[in-house]
Design an enzyme around this catalytic site. Structure first.
Site, PDB file in Angstrom:
ATOM      1  N   HIS A  22      -7.473  12.686   2.597  1.00  0.00           N
ATOM      2  CA  HIS A  22      -6.902  11.351   2.418  1.00  0.00           C
ATOM      3  C   HIS A  22      -5.490  11.199   2.973  1.00  0.00           C
ATOM      4  O   HIS A  22      -5.031  10.085   3.219  1.00  0.00           O
ATOM      5  CB  HIS A  22      -6.916  11.001   0.920  1.00  0.00           C
ATOM      6  CG  HIS A  22      -6.591   9.585   0.606  1.00  0.00           C
ATOM      7  ND1 HIS A  22      -5.367   9.186   0.104  1.00  0.00           N
ATOM      8  CD2 HIS A  22      -7.330   8.451   0.725  1.00  0.00           C
ATOM      9  CE1 HIS A  22      -5.373   7.877  -0.082  1.00  0.00           C
ATOM     10  NE2 HIS A  22      -6.545   7.403   0.286  1.00  0.00           N
ATOM     11  N   HIS A  31       0.826  -1.208   0.000  1.00  0.00           N
ATOM     12  CA  HIS A  31       0.000   0.000   0.000  1.00  0.00           C
ATOM     13  C   HIS A  31       0.860   1.258   0.000  1.00  0.00           C
ATOM     14  O   HIS A  31       0.343   2.369  -0.084  1.00  0.00           O
ATOM     15  CB  HIS A  31      -0.924  -0.029   1.233  1.00  0.00           C
ATOM     16  CG  HIS A  31      -2.030   0.962   1.192  1.00  0.00           C
ATOM     17  ND1 HIS A  31      -2.134   2.000   2.105  1.00  0.00           N
ATOM     18  CD2 HIS A  31      -3.087   1.096   0.356  1.00  0.00           C
ATOM     19  CE1 HIS A  31      -3.205   2.713   1.833  1.00  0.00           C
ATOM     20  NE2 HIS A  31      -3.806   2.189   0.775  1.00  0.00           N
TER      21      HIS A  31
END
EC number: 2.7.4.1
Length: 687
Positions: free
Chosen positions: A590, A433
């Site tokens: 985010h 990720h």
């Protein structure tokens, strides 16, 4: 105090986040069309909730039933269903209110019964030219297996074909993946009116065009419905299968994965509802929701720009980082000093241009990059292919397990391999990720490395709507460790150490515990102590408990959490010193930032990782400590703006009330606008 009172269930917290999205649709200070788009975002989020969170809860119920302990999970299931039904009722009311407001602005979203004769003629022609070739009725009979071929999250019209006392049934897929969901109709007087019709209603109007000549009937009635499937995989590690083959079969499995939600038009006849439930195998644990006439409101995210300019957000042109304008190429700029970009305020073009330059620069020897979610027409992928054609040694780490992007990533992996790129896949069960690239360049007979460490994906599209940081650096203290991360990715079970990077699953939990414990020691010694976090989700109980301990020791903790938050603030003796807020606005918050007071010498980390168990222990994630004092201060300034928001900030509390932070006598601060103005002032070219 019992454990159940120390934490908010993450599923309920997630739904509370989506209610904040619904608040934006209700907020009359937002432009009208943007409010309609927030309804689309709410709907899209809810679809994902059922695919992932709700499906996970269903699995837990099945497991717990085998162990005779499913009561708690079933109780949570009822809470979820109650919360969703209440929010959906609010959604329906908001939608109707917005339609009226649209009409007051000469924008009309009409149905098949509200069109003129001229528009009827036009629609029949439109159907024949554009729609008919995409419509094939699915006849429902005793042998029809709807679970096998109904598509996840597509809207269907369930059609009653009535002849006398006999009723037959069919389904029509609404092909919104091929035809725009919103179709502009020819205007009627007065000409300033802007009529539109949904694709669903074109099909309702053209039912005769579809069935006439093939069926005898007295009447046709159509009702909308959709089904949501479990999106998780049954990833068995078959050593003889490559991960690519495994993922491809997993995608096929998703097409026949178990349904977890069935939504149908409220006035659908009971017999039809029962037939569809039986055909779909909908159990009592699945969510069955009677809804309105329209489903898949996620398409409303792309509600067209019609009407006056004040019905949409005012433009915020993306900013160029003036530092790049001083140099011939990106490498010279980054070698001179670290560069920090903050999207969507800054343009993503700088990163795209750097990779383009790297693809043909004779001095560049090698490029390594990992991709998690890239844009559909990715210029980054193009640059990697061009680099390989130009003789560079290119390594691309493709994360095949990026939920909902697996099919695209499989496609990219095959394209890259065909171009001669060395493609690496993550080990099963260990998602990558992190957001990294590393460019190796020969300069004066020495190899100089340039690294990117980010909080968000290499995606041109999301960089326009997600807030994320990119750090571009040639600092060897960081680039050497990024090189080690790529080595770790290629050999994930070989020990590796880091000094300036926090890397999951290697050392993140240990370092975070140490940093929190250090603040506890400082507070107990009467020294400056504090923790500031900006993250998407906070649900790891180990980290939550550590924050509770810090609060009890007197550490002041400020949290900005966009989504799920299991931590409950303001509990006497446990979390008195913790304040949690959340911001939902035009951009999706985010980026992840961790700040530790460190007796006044603040430590600032930018990270790809949320504080979830999977991110800390089971994924490859990277957080970087900012070493440049100017960049560190810039991030701290931006955080202060966010924590001083008096327009879009809400409190996160035990009751999940989503109360707006009161402005009091403070000046009005809408953080996202203020951050843009702050960065715009910094990026003005020198006179």
């Amino acid at each position: 105090m019992g454990q159940e009172k120390l934490y908010t269930e993450k599923e309920l917290s997630w739904l509370s986040f989506n209610e904040r999205v619904l608040q934006e649709a209700a907020d009359k200070s937002n432009p009208l069309i943007e409010r309609m788009r927030f309804l689309g975002i709410y709907s899209n989020n809810l679809d994902e909730f059922y695919k992932v969170r709700f499906a996970d809860l269903k699995r837990r119920i099945l497991i717990n039933e085998e162990q005779g302990s499913a009561v708690t999970s079933r109780h949570l299931l009822k809470k979820i269903q109650s919360k969703v039904v209440k929010a959906d009722q609010e959604f329906d009311g908001l939608y109707n209110d917005l339609l009226l407001e649209m009409a007051r602005n000469q924008i009309f979203l009409v149905n098949e019964r509200q069109i003129s004769e001229n528009q009827q003629t036009w629609l029949k022609q439109y159907f024949k030219q554009h729609l008919r070739q995409h419509i094939t009725p699915i006849l429902i009979n005793h042998d029809t297996n709807l679970v096998q071929f109904l598509k996840d999250d597509y809207t269907y019209l369930a059609v009653e074909i009535i002849r006398g006392q006999d009723i037959a049934y069919a389904l029509l897929e609404i092909p919104s993946d091929k035809i725009p969901r919103f179709v502009n109709l020819p205007p009627e007087a007065p000409r300033r009116r802007k009529p539109m019709i949904l694709l669903d209603n074109i099909l309702r109007f053209c039912l005769d065009e579809i069935f006439k000549g093939f069926f005898d009937y007295d009447a046709l009635n159509a009702y909308s419905m959709k089904m949501t499937r479990d999106a998780e995989y049954d990833l068995v590690t078959e050593m003889e299968s490559s991960l690519l083959e495994l993922m491809s079969s997993s995608l096929k499995q998703r097409l026949t994965a178990e349904p977890v939600r069935f939504v149908y038009q409220r006035d659908m006849p009971d017999e039809m509802v029962e037939l569809l439930r039986n055909k779909l195998g909908i159990s009592n644990d699945d969510s069955v929701i009677a809804g309105g006439r329209y489903h898949n409101f996620k398409d409303f995210i792309n509600f067209p720009n019609v009407g006056k300019s004040n019905l949409v957000n005012r433009p915020m042109p993306r900013l160029r980082h003036v530092w790049f304008d001083k140099f011939r190429n990106g490498f010279d700029a980054i070698r001179e000093q670290d560069v920090l970009l903050y999207y969507p305020y800054h343009t993503f073009e700088h990163v795209l241009e750097l990779l383009r330059q790297a693809s043909f620069d004779p001095s560049v020897l090698a490029i390594k990059i990992n991709i998690y979610r890239v844009a559909k027409d990715s210029r980054i992928i193009d640059s990697m292919i061009h680099a390989a054609h130009n003789g560079k040694k290119v390594t691309v780490v493709v994360e095949l397990q990026a939920r909902f992007d697996e099919e695209a990533n499989i496609h990219w992996a095959k394209s890259l391999t065909a171009a001669g790129v060395h493609v690496i896949f993550s080990a099963p069960g260990l998602k990558i990720h992190a957001k990294l690239f590393l460019i190796s360049r020969l300069e004066n007979d020495e190899i100089v490395r340039y690294a990117h460490i980010g909080t968000g994906n290499f995606n041109e599209k999301t960089a326009r709507i997600y807030t994320d940081y990119s750090l571009l650096t040639a600092d060897a203290r960081i680039t050497n460790e990024v090189r080690r991360v790529f080595n770790f990715i290629e050999n994930p079970y070989r020990p590796v150490t880091f000094d300036n990077l926090m890397v999951s699953p290697q050392n993140s939990r240990l370092i975070l515990y140490q940093l929190i414990d250090q603040e506890i020691i400082h507070a107990q010694a009467g020294e400056s102590a504090g923790i500031t976090l900006k993250i998407n989700n906070l649900v790891d109980k180990g980290l939550v408990d550590r924050l509770y301990s810090a609060s009890s020791a007197g550490v002041k903790i400020r949290l900005l959490v966009r989504g799920m938050c299991s931590l409950i603030p303001n509990m006497p003796g446990i979390s008195d010193n913790i304040q949690v807020t959340s911001i939902v606005d035009r951009f999706l918050e985010h980026d992840r930032v961790y700040v530790f007071e460190n007796k006044g010498d603040k430590l600032v980390y930018l990270s790809s990782a949320d504080w979830m168990t999977r991110n800390i222990d089971y994924r490859i994630e990277v957080a970087v400590s900012l070493l440049d004092p100017k960049l560190k201060q810039r991030v701290l300034d931006i955080l202060e703006i966010l924590f001083n928001d008096t327009v879009k900030a809400r409190y996160i509390d035990k009751e999940l009330s989503n109360r707006y932070v009161p402005r009091g006598n403070r000046r009005k601060v809408r953080a996202q606008i203020a951050i843009y103005d702050y960065l715009k002032a910094l990026e003005q070219p020198e006179q």
